[in-house]
Scaffold this motif. Structure first.
Motif: not given
Length: 607
Positions: A558-575
Protein backbone atom coordinates in the motif's frame (compact mmCIF):
# COMPACT_ATOMS: atom_id res chain seq x y z
CA UNK A 1 21.05 -37.02 -13.40
CA UNK A 2 24.51 -36.24 -12.03
CA UNK A 3 25.33 -32.52 -11.95
CA UNK A 4 28.78 -31.12 -12.50
CA UNK A 5 30.40 -28.61 -10.20
CA UNK A 6 29.92 -25.91 -12.85
CA UNK A 7 26.24 -26.76 -13.28
CA UNK A 8 25.65 -26.47 -9.53
CA UNK A 9 27.56 -23.19 -9.32
CA UNK A 10 25.72 -21.63 -12.25
CA UNK A 11 22.38 -22.69 -10.80
CA UNK A 12 23.16 -21.31 -7.33
CA UNK A 13 24.04 -17.97 -8.90
CA UNK A 14 20.38 -17.75 -9.95
CA UNK A 15 18.97 -18.56 -6.48
CA UNK A 16 18.78 -16.08 -3.60
CA UNK A 17 20.55 -15.83 -1.13
CA UNK A 18 23.33 -17.91 -2.65
CA UNK A 19 23.66 -15.48 -5.55
CA UNK A 20 25.02 -12.92 -3.08
CA UNK A 21 27.82 -15.14 -1.75
CA UNK A 22 31.49 -14.47 -2.61
CA UNK A 23 32.74 -16.62 -5.49
CA UNK A 24 35.11 -18.65 -3.30
CA UNK A 25 32.32 -19.39 -0.80
CA UNK A 26 29.97 -20.37 -3.62
CA UNK A 27 32.65 -22.62 -5.09
CA UNK A 28 33.13 -24.36 -1.74
CA UNK A 29 29.36 -24.68 -1.28
CA UNK A 30 29.00 -26.41 -4.65
CA UNK A 31 31.47 -29.06 -3.51
CA UNK A 32 29.37 -29.89 -0.43
CA UNK A 33 25.94 -30.10 -2.06
CA UNK A 34 24.32 -33.48 -2.59
CA UNK A 35 22.14 -34.13 -5.63
CA UNK A 36 19.06 -36.33 -5.25
CA UNK A 37 16.97 -37.80 -8.04
CA UNK A 38 13.44 -38.64 -6.86
CA UNK A 39 10.95 -40.62 -8.92
CA UNK A 40 7.41 -39.37 -9.43
CA UNK A 41 5.27 -40.17 -6.38
CA UNK A 42 8.23 -41.08 -4.18
CA UNK A 43 8.71 -39.40 -0.81
CA UNK A 44 11.43 -36.85 -0.23
CA UNK A 45 10.88 -37.04 3.53
CA UNK A 46 8.11 -37.89 5.99
CA UNK A 47 6.71 -35.84 8.84
CA UNK A 48 8.84 -36.04 11.97
CA UNK A 49 11.90 -37.59 10.32
CA UNK A 50 15.36 -36.06 10.68
CA UNK A 51 16.04 -33.72 7.79
CA UNK A 52 19.25 -34.24 5.79
CA UNK A 53 19.39 -30.52 5.01
CA UNK A 54 17.63 -27.84 3.03
CA UNK A 55 16.31 -28.77 -0.41
CA UNK A 56 16.35 -26.62 -3.55
CA UNK A 57 14.39 -27.75 -6.61
CA UNK A 58 16.68 -28.01 -9.65
CA UNK A 59 14.15 -29.73 -11.88
CA UNK A 60 10.57 -31.05 -11.50
CA UNK A 61 7.91 -30.38 -8.87
CA UNK A 62 7.47 -31.23 -5.19
CA UNK A 63 4.16 -31.45 -3.31
CA UNK A 64 4.10 -30.53 0.37
CA UNK A 65 1.34 -31.96 2.57
CA UNK A 66 0.58 -31.60 6.27
CA UNK A 67 0.00 -34.27 8.90
CA UNK A 68 -3.58 -34.70 7.69
CA UNK A 69 -2.63 -35.19 4.05
CA UNK A 70 -3.86 -31.76 2.97
CA UNK A 71 -1.81 -30.16 0.21
CA UNK A 72 -0.24 -26.93 1.45
CA UNK A 73 2.11 -26.11 -1.43
CA UNK A 74 3.44 -27.10 -4.85
CA UNK A 75 7.08 -26.17 -5.39
CA UNK A 76 9.03 -25.83 -8.61
CA UNK A 77 12.28 -24.54 -10.06
CA UNK A 78 14.49 -22.65 -7.53
CA UNK A 79 12.00 -23.07 -4.68
CA UNK A 80 13.53 -24.29 -1.41
CA UNK A 81 11.92 -26.25 1.40
CA UNK A 82 12.69 -28.00 4.68
CA UNK A 83 14.34 -25.00 6.31
CA UNK A 84 11.61 -24.33 8.86
CA UNK A 85 11.93 -27.79 10.37
CA UNK A 86 15.71 -27.92 10.04
CA UNK A 87 16.28 -24.62 11.82
CA UNK A 88 13.62 -25.30 14.45
CA UNK A 89 14.45 -28.78 15.77
CA UNK A 90 15.97 -30.65 12.84
CA UNK A 91 12.73 -32.56 12.20
CA UNK A 92 10.44 -32.39 9.17
CA UNK A 93 7.30 -30.34 9.93
CA UNK A 94 5.47 -31.63 6.82
CA UNK A 95 5.49 -34.46 4.27
CA UNK A 96 7.17 -33.92 0.89
CA UNK A 97 7.02 -36.10 -2.22
CA UNK A 98 7.94 -35.72 -5.86
CA UNK A 99 4.91 -34.68 -7.92
CA UNK A 100 6.90 -35.31 -11.11
CA UNK A 101 10.36 -36.82 -11.72
CA UNK A 102 12.47 -34.39 -9.70
CA UNK A 103 16.09 -33.40 -9.18
CA UNK A 104 16.95 -31.77 -5.85
CA UNK A 105 20.02 -30.09 -4.42
CA UNK A 106 20.52 -30.79 -0.71
CA UNK A 107 22.49 -28.39 1.51
CA UNK A 108 23.67 -30.34 4.62
CA UNK A 109 22.74 -28.89 8.05
CA UNK A 110 26.33 -28.03 9.06
CA UNK A 111 26.81 -26.15 5.78
CA UNK A 112 23.58 -24.18 6.27
CA UNK A 113 24.46 -23.19 9.82
CA UNK A 114 27.96 -22.15 8.78
CA UNK A 115 26.51 -19.92 6.04
CA UNK A 116 24.04 -18.37 8.52
CA UNK A 117 26.81 -17.67 11.04
CA UNK A 118 29.20 -16.10 8.55
CA UNK A 119 27.07 -14.37 5.93
CA UNK A 120 24.47 -11.75 6.86
CA UNK A 121 22.58 -12.15 3.58
CA UNK A 122 21.97 -15.84 4.37
CA UNK A 123 21.11 -15.13 8.00
CA UNK A 124 18.55 -12.53 6.90
CA UNK A 125 17.06 -14.92 4.35
CA UNK A 126 16.45 -17.62 6.94
CA UNK A 127 15.21 -15.21 9.62
CA UNK A 128 11.59 -16.29 9.97
CA UNK A 129 10.59 -13.57 12.38
CA UNK A 130 12.30 -10.75 10.47
CA UNK A 131 13.49 -9.58 13.87
CA UNK A 132 12.23 -6.56 15.75
CA UNK A 133 11.67 -3.43 13.75
CA UNK A 134 14.05 -0.58 14.35
CA UNK A 135 12.86 2.26 16.53
CA UNK A 136 10.76 4.87 14.75
CA UNK A 137 12.77 7.29 12.64
CA UNK A 138 12.90 11.04 12.95
CA UNK A 139 12.82 13.56 10.15
CA UNK A 140 16.63 13.55 10.06
CA UNK A 141 16.88 9.78 9.52
CA UNK A 142 13.92 9.32 7.18
CA UNK A 143 14.53 8.58 3.52
CA UNK A 144 14.15 11.49 1.10
CA UNK A 145 11.91 9.18 -0.90
CA UNK A 146 9.43 9.60 1.95
CA UNK A 147 9.85 13.36 2.29
CA UNK A 148 9.81 14.59 -1.29
CA UNK A 149 6.95 15.85 -3.40
CA UNK A 150 6.71 13.84 -6.63
CA UNK A 151 6.09 15.14 -10.14
CA UNK A 152 7.61 18.59 -9.53
CA UNK A 153 6.39 21.45 -11.70
CA UNK A 154 8.72 22.08 -14.65
CA UNK A 155 8.94 24.60 -17.46
CA UNK A 156 11.26 25.26 -20.41
CA UNK A 157 14.03 27.88 -20.09
CA UNK A 158 12.29 30.08 -22.66
CA UNK A 159 9.09 30.54 -20.65
CA UNK A 160 8.55 34.24 -19.78
CA UNK A 161 8.94 35.02 -16.09
CA UNK A 162 5.41 36.48 -15.93
CA UNK A 163 3.91 33.21 -17.23
CA UNK A 164 6.07 31.21 -14.83
CA UNK A 165 4.82 33.34 -11.93
CA UNK A 166 1.22 32.73 -13.00
CA UNK A 167 1.95 29.01 -13.13
CA UNK A 168 3.27 29.05 -9.54
CA UNK A 169 0.25 31.04 -8.38
CA UNK A 170 -2.26 28.71 -10.03
CA UNK A 171 -0.56 25.59 -8.62
CA UNK A 172 0.03 27.10 -5.16
CA UNK A 173 3.76 26.31 -5.31
CA UNK A 174 6.86 28.37 -4.58
CA UNK A 175 9.32 27.07 -7.17
CA UNK A 176 9.71 25.76 -10.71
CA UNK A 177 12.32 23.39 -12.10
CA UNK A 178 13.64 24.51 -15.47
CA UNK A 179 14.50 21.66 -17.81
CA UNK A 180 15.03 20.59 -21.38
CA UNK A 181 13.85 17.03 -21.84
CA UNK A 182 15.12 15.04 -18.86
CA UNK A 183 17.99 17.44 -18.17
CA UNK A 184 17.60 19.77 -15.19
CA UNK A 185 19.00 23.19 -16.07
CA UNK A 186 18.05 25.22 -13.01
CA UNK A 187 15.48 26.21 -10.43
CA UNK A 188 13.53 29.44 -9.96
CA UNK A 189 11.68 30.46 -6.81
CA UNK A 190 9.25 33.19 -5.83
CA UNK A 191 12.19 34.88 -4.10
CA UNK A 192 14.05 34.93 -7.43
CA UNK A 193 11.05 36.54 -9.13
CA UNK A 194 10.61 39.24 -6.50
CA UNK A 195 14.32 39.85 -5.88
CA UNK A 196 15.46 39.91 -9.50
CA UNK A 197 12.63 40.28 -12.00
CA UNK A 198 10.43 42.68 -10.02
CA UNK A 199 13.12 44.54 -8.08
CA UNK A 200 15.25 45.15 -11.17
CA UNK A 201 12.30 46.10 -13.38
CA UNK A 202 13.08 43.51 -16.05
CA UNK A 203 10.97 43.55 -19.24
CA UNK A 204 7.85 41.36 -19.41
CA UNK A 205 9.40 39.12 -22.07
CA UNK A 206 12.34 38.12 -19.85
CA UNK A 207 12.80 34.31 -20.01
CA UNK A 208 12.83 32.37 -16.76
CA UNK A 209 16.38 31.18 -17.51
CA UNK A 210 17.60 34.76 -16.86
CA UNK A 211 16.68 34.65 -13.17
CA UNK A 212 16.98 30.94 -12.39
CA UNK A 213 19.73 29.40 -10.27
CA UNK A 214 21.64 27.30 -12.81
CA UNK A 215 22.89 23.78 -12.08
CA UNK A 216 21.28 23.60 -8.63
CA UNK A 217 22.52 21.12 -6.07
CA UNK A 218 20.45 17.93 -6.13
CA UNK A 219 20.07 14.95 -3.84
CA UNK A 220 19.03 11.34 -4.40
CA UNK A 221 15.79 9.69 -3.20
CA UNK A 222 18.04 7.35 -1.23
CA UNK A 223 19.63 10.13 0.81
CA UNK A 224 18.14 10.98 4.20
CA UNK A 225 16.45 13.95 5.80
CA UNK A 226 19.60 15.16 7.55
CA UNK A 227 21.20 15.64 4.12
CA UNK A 228 18.36 17.98 3.18
CA UNK A 229 18.58 19.87 6.45
CA UNK A 230 22.35 20.28 6.23
CA UNK A 231 22.30 21.52 2.61
CA UNK A 232 19.48 23.98 3.33
CA UNK A 233 21.24 25.35 6.41
CA UNK A 234 24.68 25.54 4.83
CA UNK A 235 23.56 27.19 1.57
CA UNK A 236 20.59 29.17 2.85
CA UNK A 237 18.13 27.64 0.38
CA UNK A 238 14.62 26.27 0.79
CA UNK A 239 14.19 24.08 -2.31
CA UNK A 240 16.23 21.02 -3.35
CA UNK A 241 15.48 19.06 -6.55
CA UNK A 242 15.73 15.27 -6.24
CA UNK A 243 17.17 13.31 -9.13
CA UNK A 244 17.77 9.63 -9.82
CA UNK A 245 19.97 8.45 -12.66
CA UNK A 246 20.15 12.01 -13.94
CA UNK A 247 16.34 12.27 -14.14
CA UNK A 248 14.29 14.73 -12.05
CA UNK A 249 11.95 12.69 -9.83
CA UNK A 250 10.92 15.09 -7.07
CA UNK A 251 11.62 18.14 -4.96
CA UNK A 252 11.92 18.82 -1.23
CA UNK A 253 10.97 22.21 0.20
CA UNK A 254 10.92 23.65 3.70
CA UNK A 255 7.13 23.31 3.52
CA UNK A 256 7.50 19.57 2.89
CA UNK A 257 9.71 19.24 5.96
CA UNK A 258 7.22 21.13 8.10
CA UNK A 259 4.37 19.04 6.74
CA UNK A 260 6.27 15.82 7.45
CA UNK A 261 6.82 16.78 11.06
CA UNK A 262 3.20 17.88 11.45
CA UNK A 263 1.67 14.68 10.02
CA UNK A 264 1.55 12.34 12.99
CA UNK A 265 -1.34 10.46 14.51
CA UNK A 266 -1.51 12.60 17.66
CA UNK A 267 -1.72 15.81 15.64
CA UNK A 268 -4.44 14.35 13.40
CA UNK A 269 -6.41 13.19 16.44
CA UNK A 270 -6.11 16.67 17.99
CA UNK A 271 -7.41 18.39 14.85
CA UNK A 272 -10.29 15.95 14.48
CA UNK A 273 -11.30 16.32 18.13
CA UNK A 274 -11.73 20.07 17.58
CA UNK A 275 -13.41 19.90 14.16
CA UNK A 276 -16.92 21.31 13.82
CA UNK A 277 -18.05 19.31 10.78
CA UNK A 278 -17.44 16.17 8.77
CA UNK A 279 -15.98 18.30 5.98
CA UNK A 280 -13.37 19.67 8.38
CA UNK A 281 -12.51 16.15 9.51
CA UNK A 282 -12.25 14.99 5.91
CA UNK A 283 -9.41 17.46 5.35
CA UNK A 284 -7.57 15.71 8.17
CA UNK A 285 -8.32 12.10 7.19
CA UNK A 286 -7.09 12.92 3.67
CA UNK A 287 -3.62 12.94 5.26
CA UNK A 288 -3.87 9.31 6.40
CA UNK A 289 -2.10 7.89 3.29
CA UNK A 290 0.89 10.13 3.99
CA UNK A 291 0.80 9.09 7.65
CA UNK A 292 0.82 5.45 6.50
CA UNK A 293 3.92 6.09 4.38
CA UNK A 294 5.73 7.79 7.24
CA UNK A 295 4.82 5.19 9.85
CA UNK A 296 6.01 2.31 7.67
CA UNK A 297 9.12 4.16 6.50
CA UNK A 298 9.82 5.00 10.13
CA UNK A 299 10.27 1.35 11.05
CA UNK A 300 7.01 0.84 12.97
CA UNK A 301 5.61 -2.68 13.16
CA UNK A 302 2.32 -3.35 11.36
CA UNK A 303 0.28 -3.69 14.55
CA UNK A 304 1.46 -0.24 15.67
CA UNK A 305 0.69 1.31 12.28
CA UNK A 306 -2.82 -0.14 12.10
CA UNK A 307 -3.53 0.74 15.73
CA UNK A 308 -2.59 4.39 15.16
CA UNK A 309 -4.66 4.59 11.98
CA UNK A 310 -7.63 2.97 13.75
CA UNK A 311 -7.31 5.47 16.60
CA UNK A 312 -8.00 8.20 14.05
CA UNK A 313 -11.18 6.43 12.88
CA UNK A 314 -12.28 6.04 16.50
CA UNK A 315 -11.75 9.76 17.11
CA UNK A 316 -13.72 10.65 13.96
CA UNK A 317 -16.57 8.42 15.14
CA UNK A 318 -16.69 9.88 18.65
CA UNK A 319 -16.52 13.44 17.33
CA UNK A 320 -19.40 12.72 14.94
CA UNK A 321 -21.41 11.28 17.83
CA UNK A 322 -20.80 14.46 19.83
CA UNK A 323 -21.81 16.64 16.88
CA UNK A 324 -24.91 14.50 16.35
CA UNK A 325 -25.98 14.96 19.98
CA UNK A 326 -25.32 18.68 19.69
CA UNK A 327 -27.61 18.84 16.66
CA UNK A 328 -30.31 16.39 17.81
CA UNK A 329 -30.23 17.02 21.55
CA UNK A 330 -29.38 14.54 24.34
CA UNK A 331 -30.28 10.89 23.66
CA UNK A 332 -33.57 9.68 25.18
CA UNK A 333 -31.91 6.54 26.59
CA UNK A 334 -28.30 5.32 26.97
CA UNK A 335 -26.76 3.92 23.78
CA UNK A 336 -23.49 2.35 22.63
CA UNK A 337 -21.87 2.74 19.20
CA UNK A 338 -19.72 -0.26 18.30
CA UNK A 339 -17.38 -0.97 15.40
CA UNK A 340 -16.77 -4.37 13.85
CA UNK A 341 -14.56 -5.46 10.97
CA UNK A 342 -11.04 -4.03 10.79
CA UNK A 343 -11.95 -1.03 12.97
CA UNK A 344 -13.35 -3.35 15.61
CA UNK A 345 -10.09 -5.33 15.57
CA UNK A 346 -7.97 -2.12 15.50
CA UNK A 347 -6.42 -3.27 12.23
CA UNK A 348 -7.30 -0.56 9.73
CA UNK A 349 -4.90 0.18 6.88
CA UNK A 350 -5.06 2.64 4.02
CA UNK A 351 -8.18 0.88 2.66
CA UNK A 352 -11.26 0.89 4.91
CA UNK A 353 -15.03 0.95 4.70
CA UNK A 354 -17.28 1.22 7.75
CA UNK A 355 -18.85 -1.61 9.76
CA UNK A 356 -20.79 -0.52 12.82
CA UNK A 357 -23.93 -0.92 14.90
CA UNK A 358 -25.92 0.59 17.77
CA UNK A 359 -26.96 -1.09 21.00
CA UNK A 360 -29.70 0.72 22.91
CA UNK A 361 -30.79 0.47 26.51
CA UNK A 362 -33.75 -1.87 26.94
CA UNK A 363 -35.86 1.02 28.18
CA UNK A 364 -35.95 2.46 24.64
CA UNK A 365 -39.45 2.98 23.21
CA UNK A 366 -40.68 2.85 19.64
CA UNK A 367 -40.95 6.62 19.71
CA UNK A 368 -37.28 6.92 20.66
CA UNK A 369 -36.12 4.99 17.60
CA UNK A 370 -36.47 8.01 15.29
CA UNK A 371 -33.78 9.81 17.29
CA UNK A 372 -31.31 6.95 16.88
CA UNK A 373 -32.10 6.57 13.18
CA UNK A 374 -31.15 10.23 12.73
CA UNK A 375 -28.04 9.81 14.87
CA UNK A 376 -26.95 6.75 12.89
CA UNK A 377 -27.44 8.54 9.57
CA UNK A 378 -25.54 11.61 10.75
CA UNK A 379 -22.55 9.53 11.89
CA UNK A 380 -22.48 7.11 8.94
CA UNK A 381 -22.80 9.96 6.43
CA UNK A 382 -19.97 11.75 8.22
CA UNK A 383 -17.78 8.66 8.17
CA UNK A 384 -18.39 8.33 4.43
CA UNK A 385 -17.42 11.97 3.93
CA UNK A 386 -14.19 11.25 5.80
CA UNK A 387 -13.30 8.35 3.49
CA UNK A 388 -14.73 5.46 5.53
CA UNK A 389 -17.12 4.39 2.81
CA UNK A 390 -20.54 2.83 3.29
CA UNK A 391 -20.37 -0.92 3.87
CA UNK A 392 -21.37 -2.80 0.67
CA UNK A 393 -23.14 -5.40 2.85
CA UNK A 394 -25.06 -2.70 4.78
CA UNK A 395 -23.50 -3.74 8.10
CA UNK A 396 -24.11 -0.29 9.53
CA UNK A 397 -26.14 1.33 12.28
CA UNK A 398 -28.29 2.99 9.60
CA UNK A 399 -29.76 -0.44 8.89
CA UNK A 400 -32.63 -0.86 11.42
CA UNK A 401 -31.55 -4.48 11.91
CA UNK A 402 -28.31 -3.26 13.50
CA UNK A 403 -29.84 -0.50 15.63
CA UNK A 404 -31.67 -2.39 18.39
CA UNK A 405 -32.12 -2.72 22.16
CA UNK A 406 -29.68 -4.99 23.98
CA UNK A 407 -32.44 -7.60 24.48
CA UNK A 408 -32.79 -7.91 20.69
CA UNK A 409 -29.04 -8.27 20.30
CA UNK A 410 -29.20 -11.12 22.82
CA UNK A 411 -31.85 -12.76 20.66
CA UNK A 412 -29.65 -12.29 17.58
CA UNK A 413 -26.64 -13.99 19.13
CA UNK A 414 -28.72 -16.76 20.72
CA UNK A 415 -30.40 -17.42 17.37
CA UNK A 416 -27.10 -17.55 15.47
CA UNK A 417 -25.67 -19.96 18.02
CA UNK A 418 -28.76 -22.20 18.08
CA UNK A 419 -29.14 -22.38 14.29
CA UNK A 420 -25.71 -21.80 12.68
CA UNK A 421 -26.78 -21.69 9.03
CA UNK A 422 -24.42 -19.95 6.52
CA UNK A 423 -25.96 -16.53 7.11
CA UNK A 424 -25.73 -16.96 10.87
CA UNK A 425 -22.06 -18.00 10.56
CA UNK A 426 -21.29 -14.93 8.51
CA UNK A 427 -23.09 -12.56 10.86
CA UNK A 428 -21.61 -14.16 13.96
CA UNK A 429 -18.11 -13.86 12.46
CA UNK A 430 -18.62 -10.15 11.91
CA UNK A 431 -20.27 -9.48 15.26
CA UNK A 432 -17.69 -11.42 17.30
CA UNK A 433 -15.28 -8.61 16.36
CA UNK A 434 -17.39 -5.90 18.01
CA UNK A 435 -15.57 -3.21 19.99
CA UNK A 436 -17.27 -0.30 21.84
CA UNK A 437 -16.36 3.13 20.46
CA UNK A 438 -18.65 5.70 22.09
CA UNK A 439 -21.56 5.83 24.50
CA UNK A 440 -22.37 3.67 27.53
CA UNK A 441 -19.86 0.81 27.48
CA UNK A 442 -21.66 -1.19 30.19
CA UNK A 443 -24.37 -2.12 27.67
CA UNK A 444 -21.94 -4.54 26.01
CA UNK A 445 -20.03 -6.10 28.92
CA UNK A 446 -22.57 -8.70 30.12
CA UNK A 447 -23.75 -9.43 26.60
CA UNK A 448 -20.24 -10.25 25.42
CA UNK A 449 -19.47 -12.56 28.35
CA UNK A 450 -22.80 -14.39 28.10
CA UNK A 451 -22.53 -14.79 24.32
CA UNK A 452 -19.00 -16.21 24.47
CA UNK A 453 -20.04 -18.71 27.14
CA UNK A 454 -23.11 -19.84 25.17
CA UNK A 455 -21.15 -20.11 21.92
CA UNK A 456 -18.37 -22.13 23.49
CA UNK A 457 -20.87 -24.53 25.06
CA UNK A 458 -22.49 -25.32 21.69
CA UNK A 459 -20.17 -27.77 19.92
CA UNK A 460 -22.22 -27.68 16.72
CA UNK A 461 -21.93 -23.90 16.50
CA UNK A 462 -18.17 -24.09 17.15
CA UNK A 463 -17.84 -26.71 14.41
CA UNK A 464 -19.70 -24.47 11.97
CA UNK A 465 -17.57 -21.48 12.90
CA UNK A 466 -14.45 -23.57 12.30
CA UNK A 467 -15.80 -24.59 8.91
CA UNK A 468 -16.59 -20.96 8.10
CA UNK A 469 -13.05 -19.94 9.07
CA UNK A 470 -11.61 -22.22 6.38
CA UNK A 471 -13.43 -20.59 3.44
CA UNK A 472 -10.60 -18.14 2.84
CA UNK A 473 -7.42 -19.99 1.95
CA UNK A 474 -3.85 -18.81 1.35
CA UNK A 475 -2.99 -18.36 -2.35
CA UNK A 476 -0.69 -21.36 -2.76
CA UNK A 477 -0.26 -22.82 -6.25
CA UNK A 478 2.17 -24.01 -8.86
CA UNK A 479 3.69 -20.79 -10.19
CA UNK A 480 6.44 -19.78 -7.76
CA UNK A 481 4.28 -21.32 -5.06
CA UNK A 482 1.45 -18.77 -5.58
CA UNK A 483 -2.09 -19.01 -7.00
CA UNK A 484 -2.99 -15.59 -8.38
CA UNK A 485 -6.41 -14.19 -9.28
CA UNK A 486 -7.24 -15.61 -12.72
CA UNK A 487 -9.52 -12.99 -14.24
CA UNK A 488 -10.98 -9.54 -13.87
CA UNK A 489 -9.52 -6.21 -12.92
CA UNK A 490 -6.99 -7.73 -10.50
CA UNK A 491 -5.86 -10.63 -12.70
CA UNK A 492 -2.42 -12.10 -11.88
CA UNK A 493 -2.29 -10.56 -8.39
CA UNK A 494 -2.49 -11.88 -4.84
CA UNK A 495 -5.37 -10.67 -2.67
CA UNK A 496 -3.44 -9.89 0.51
CA UNK A 497 -6.64 -9.18 2.40
CA UNK A 498 -9.01 -12.08 1.69
CA UNK A 499 -6.30 -14.69 1.00
CA UNK A 500 -3.62 -13.16 3.20
CA UNK A 501 -4.62 -11.64 6.53
CA UNK A 502 -8.25 -12.83 6.64
CA UNK A 503 -7.36 -16.56 7.02
CA UNK A 504 -5.35 -15.68 10.14
CA UNK A 505 -8.05 -13.32 11.39
CA UNK A 506 -10.57 -16.16 11.04
CA UNK A 507 -8.33 -18.65 12.85
CA UNK A 508 -7.74 -16.21 15.70
CA UNK A 509 -11.49 -15.68 16.03
CA UNK A 510 -12.02 -19.44 16.40
CA UNK A 511 -9.32 -19.69 19.07
CA UNK A 512 -10.94 -16.74 20.84
CA UNK A 513 -14.30 -18.49 20.74
CA UNK A 514 -12.83 -21.73 22.07
CA UNK A 515 -11.16 -19.91 24.95
CA UNK A 516 -14.02 -17.44 25.63
CA UNK A 517 -11.51 -14.64 25.14
CA UNK A 518 -12.74 -11.05 25.00
CA UNK A 519 -9.94 -9.63 22.81
CA UNK A 520 -10.89 -8.45 19.31
CA UNK A 521 -7.42 -7.71 17.88
CA UNK A 522 -5.93 -10.63 15.95
CA UNK A 523 -2.46 -10.58 17.50
CA UNK A 524 -3.96 -10.12 20.96
CA UNK A 525 -6.26 -13.10 20.33
CA UNK A 526 -3.37 -15.34 19.30
CA UNK A 527 -1.33 -14.37 22.36
CA UNK A 528 -4.35 -14.80 24.66
CA UNK A 529 -5.10 -18.19 23.07
CA UNK A 530 -1.55 -19.29 23.86
CA UNK A 531 -1.86 -18.07 27.46
CA UNK A 532 -5.17 -19.91 27.83
CA UNK A 533 -3.68 -23.14 26.40
CA UNK A 534 -6.08 -23.05 23.46
CA UNK A 535 -3.06 -22.79 21.18
CA UNK A 536 0.38 -24.27 21.84
CA UNK A 537 3.40 -22.01 22.15
CA UNK A 538 4.95 -23.32 18.96
CA UNK A 539 1.64 -22.97 17.07
CA UNK A 540 1.17 -19.41 18.34
CA UNK A 541 4.75 -18.46 17.48
CA UNK A 542 4.52 -19.87 13.94
CA UNK A 543 1.17 -18.25 13.24
CA UNK A 544 2.22 -14.89 14.67
CA UNK A 545 5.38 -14.92 12.54
CA UNK A 546 3.38 -15.79 9.43
CA UNK A 547 0.74 -13.16 10.15
CA UNK A 548 3.36 -10.49 10.80
CA UNK A 549 5.07 -11.18 7.48
CA UNK A 550 1.81 -11.16 5.49
CA UNK A 551 0.53 -8.01 7.21
CA UNK A 552 3.87 -6.21 6.74
CA UNK A 553 3.89 -7.15 3.05
CA UNK A 554 0.37 -5.79 2.67
CA UNK A 555 1.27 -2.46 4.27
CA UNK A 556 4.47 -2.13 2.23
CA UNK A 557 2.46 -2.75 -0.95
CA UNK A 558 0.00 0.00 0.00
CA UNK A 559 2.85 2.36 0.77
CA UNK A 560 4.41 1.73 -2.64
CA UNK A 561 1.10 2.68 -4.27
CA UNK A 562 0.72 5.86 -2.19
CA UNK A 563 4.28 6.91 -3.03
CA UNK A 564 3.44 6.39 -6.71
CA UNK A 565 0.40 8.65 -6.24
CA UNK A 566 -1.99 5.73 -6.68
CA UNK A 567 -4.89 4.65 -4.47
CA UNK A 568 -3.82 1.96 -1.98
CA UNK A 569 -5.34 -1.49 -2.41
CA UNK A 570 -4.76 -5.11 -1.35
CA UNK A 571 -3.80 -6.60 -4.74
CA UNK A 572 -0.12 -7.44 -5.01
CA UNK A 573 1.47 -8.68 -8.25
CA UNK A 574 4.08 -11.35 -7.31
CA UNK A 575 6.40 -9.77 -9.87
CA UNK A 576 6.75 -6.80 -7.51
CA UNK A 577 8.53 -9.06 -5.01
CA UNK A 578 12.14 -10.19 -5.01
CA UNK A 579 13.00 -13.91 -4.85
CA UNK A 580 13.77 -13.35 -1.18
CA UNK A 581 10.37 -11.79 -0.50
CA UNK A 582 8.49 -14.40 -2.55
CA UNK A 583 10.16 -17.26 -0.72
CA UNK A 584 9.30 -15.95 2.73
CA UNK A 585 5.76 -14.94 1.80
CA UNK A 586 5.11 -18.38 0.36
CA UNK A 587 6.44 -19.99 3.55
CA UNK A 588 4.13 -17.78 5.62
CA UNK A 589 1.17 -18.97 3.53
CA UNK A 590 2.27 -22.58 4.08
CA UNK A 591 2.20 -22.04 7.85
CA UNK A 592 -1.33 -20.62 7.69
CA UNK A 593 -2.51 -23.45 5.45
CA UNK A 594 -1.05 -26.01 7.87
CA UNK A 595 -2.79 -24.38 10.84
CA UNK A 596 -6.08 -24.30 8.95
CA UNK A 597 -5.75 -27.99 8.22
CA UNK A 598 -5.09 -28.75 11.89
CA UNK A 599 -8.14 -26.78 13.03
CA UNK A 600 -10.24 -28.41 10.31
CA UNK A 601 -9.32 -31.82 11.68
CA UNK A 602 -10.45 -30.89 15.17
CA UNK A 603 -7.03 -30.16 16.63
CA UNK A 604 -7.42 -27.00 18.67
CA UNK A 605 -4.17 -27.55 20.53
CA UNK A 606 -1.61 -27.16 17.79
CA UNK A 607 1.96 -28.32 18.16
Amino acid sequence: MPLSHDQITRFLKSVHPYDALPSDTLDDLANQIEVWEVEEGSPVYELGTTLPGIFVVYEGQVEITDENGAVVSHLGLRNSFGERGLLKDGKAATHAHAHTPTVLMVLPPNVVRDLIDNHDVVAKFFDRTRGERTSPQSLATSSIDTLMARSPAVCPPSMPVRKAAQMMRDRHISSLCISEGDKLLGIATLRDISGKYVADGMPESTPISTIMTPDPITLSPFDIGSDVLHVMMERGIGHIPISEGGKLVGIVTQTDLTHYQAVNSAELVRRIAHADSADEMALVTAEIPQLLVQLVAGGNRHEIVTRLITDIADTVTRRLLALAEKKLGPPPVPYLWLACGSQGRQEQTGVSDQDNCLMLDDSVTEGDMAYFAKLAKFVSDGLDTCGYFYCPGDMMATNPQWCQPVRVWREYFNGWIAKPNPEAQMLASVMFDLRPIGGTFDLFADLQADTLAAANANSIFVAHMISNSLKHTPPLGLLRGFATIRSGEHRNTLDLKHNGVVPVVDLARVYSLQGQLTEANTRARLKAAEAANVLSSSGARDLLDAYDLIAETRLEHQVRLVKSEEKPDNYLPPSALSDFERSHLRDAFVVVKTMQSAVGHGKGMLG
